[in-house]
Write an enzyme that holds these catalytic residues in place. Structure first.
Site: not given
Ligand code: AP5
Length: 224
Positions: A88, A160, A127, A15
């Site tokens: 969420r 992180r 990541r 995302k």
């Molecule tokens: P948040 O920061 O939103 O974390 P998340 O949803 O767990 O999502 P991530 O940031 O971990 O993953 P992403 O989908 O963004 O993937 P990314 O692009 O980084 O939330 C963190 C915390 O905050 C939650 O646990 C909660 O406590 C709180 N929170 C946040 N919003 C909330 C809400 N609305 N309500 C309540 N609590 C909330 O990619 C991941 C990795 O994969 C990177 O290294 C990237 O380079 C790699 N990658 C990406 N795409 C690809 C691909 N196509 N192929 C290979 N690798 C890839």
């Protein structure tokens, strides 16, 4: 072009990676509740202090805190935004609908990035994130040009705290229990477009952009 958009997907689905690119190229306001909450934690605000333990445990932060950080930035009548990591749970989705309806600017589209769980763990533990601008990298799949430093701003890359294996497992479980049911919520509203996220970053990006450019309802609402 659809311009009021939610990005849905499990932790690690991509995302943040995709939202940064789409927001830049399509001039959308990118609001990540995870980024906003991490900024509050870093700044040591009262809200950040309350959110911290939930985040470190991989649990959702209470809705009232999330609404505070999001809705002070998502102003009524905002017409071009990409929400990343919000909503969420059902209560958050309903609150968003209520506020957008009151402003006369309902959602146009929900882009759901789907990736099998088995892939997500490797993505999250590999990541690296820029301390300066927040851009995401991956040690194997999306490495920076110079190891340890951000291509965009030269900032230092770090891991992180909630990307440790046991917290990742908890985040995935919370996703399946509370967030995944939103797919049905948005499918029923005729807004859900599911994209295969298990392919290279650029391909996923092209599919998301195609989705933004689609006309008409993306999937028929279920009957009965
Ligand atoms: P948040 O920061 O939103 O974390 P998340 O949803 O767990 O999502 P991530 O940031 O971990 O993953 P992403 O989908 O963004 O993937 P990314 O692009 O980084 O939330 C963190 C915390 O905050 C939650 O646990 C909660 O406590 C709180 N929170 C946040 N919003 C909330 C809400 N609305 N309500 C309540 N609590 C909330 O990619 C991941 C990795 O994969 C990177 O290294 C990237 O380079 C790699 N990658 C990406 N795409 C690809 C691909 N196509 N192929 C290979 N690798 C890839």
């Amino acid at each position: 072009m659809r311009r009021r958009v939610v990005l849905l997907g499990a932790p690690g689905a991509g995302k943040g990676t995709q939202a940064q690119r789409l927001a830049e190229s399509e001039r959308l306001l990118h609001l990540s509740t995870g980024d906003l909450l991490r900024a509050a934690v870093k700044a040591g605000t009262d809200l950040g202090k309350q959110a911290r333990a939930h985040m470190e445990a991989g649990q959702l932060v209470p809705d009232d805190l999330v609404f505070q950080v999001l809705f002070e930035r998502l102003r009524a009548g905002a017409d071009a935004f990409l929400l990343d990591g919000f909503p969420r749970n059902r209560a958050q989705a309903e609150e968003l609908d209520r506020r957008l309806a009151a402003a006369g600017t309902p959602l146009d589209l929900v882009l759901d990035i789907e990736v099998p769980d088995a892939r997500l763990v490797g993505r999250l533990t590999g990541r690296r994130t820029c301390k300066g601008c927040g851009r995401n990298y991956h040690v194997e799949f999306l490495p920076p040009r110079r190891s340890g430093s951000c291509d965009a701003c030269g900032g230092e890359l770090h891991q992180r705290a909630d990307d440790s294996p046991h917290v990742v497992a908890e985040r995935l479980s919370v996703y399946h229990e509370l967030t995944e049911p939103l797919k049905a919520y948005y499918r029923d509203a005729g807004l859900l477009l599911t994209i295969d996220g298990d392919r290279p970053v650029a391909e996923v990006g092209r599919a998301l952009l195609d989705g933004l450019k689609q006309d008409g309802r993306v999937q028929p609402a279920r009957r009965g």
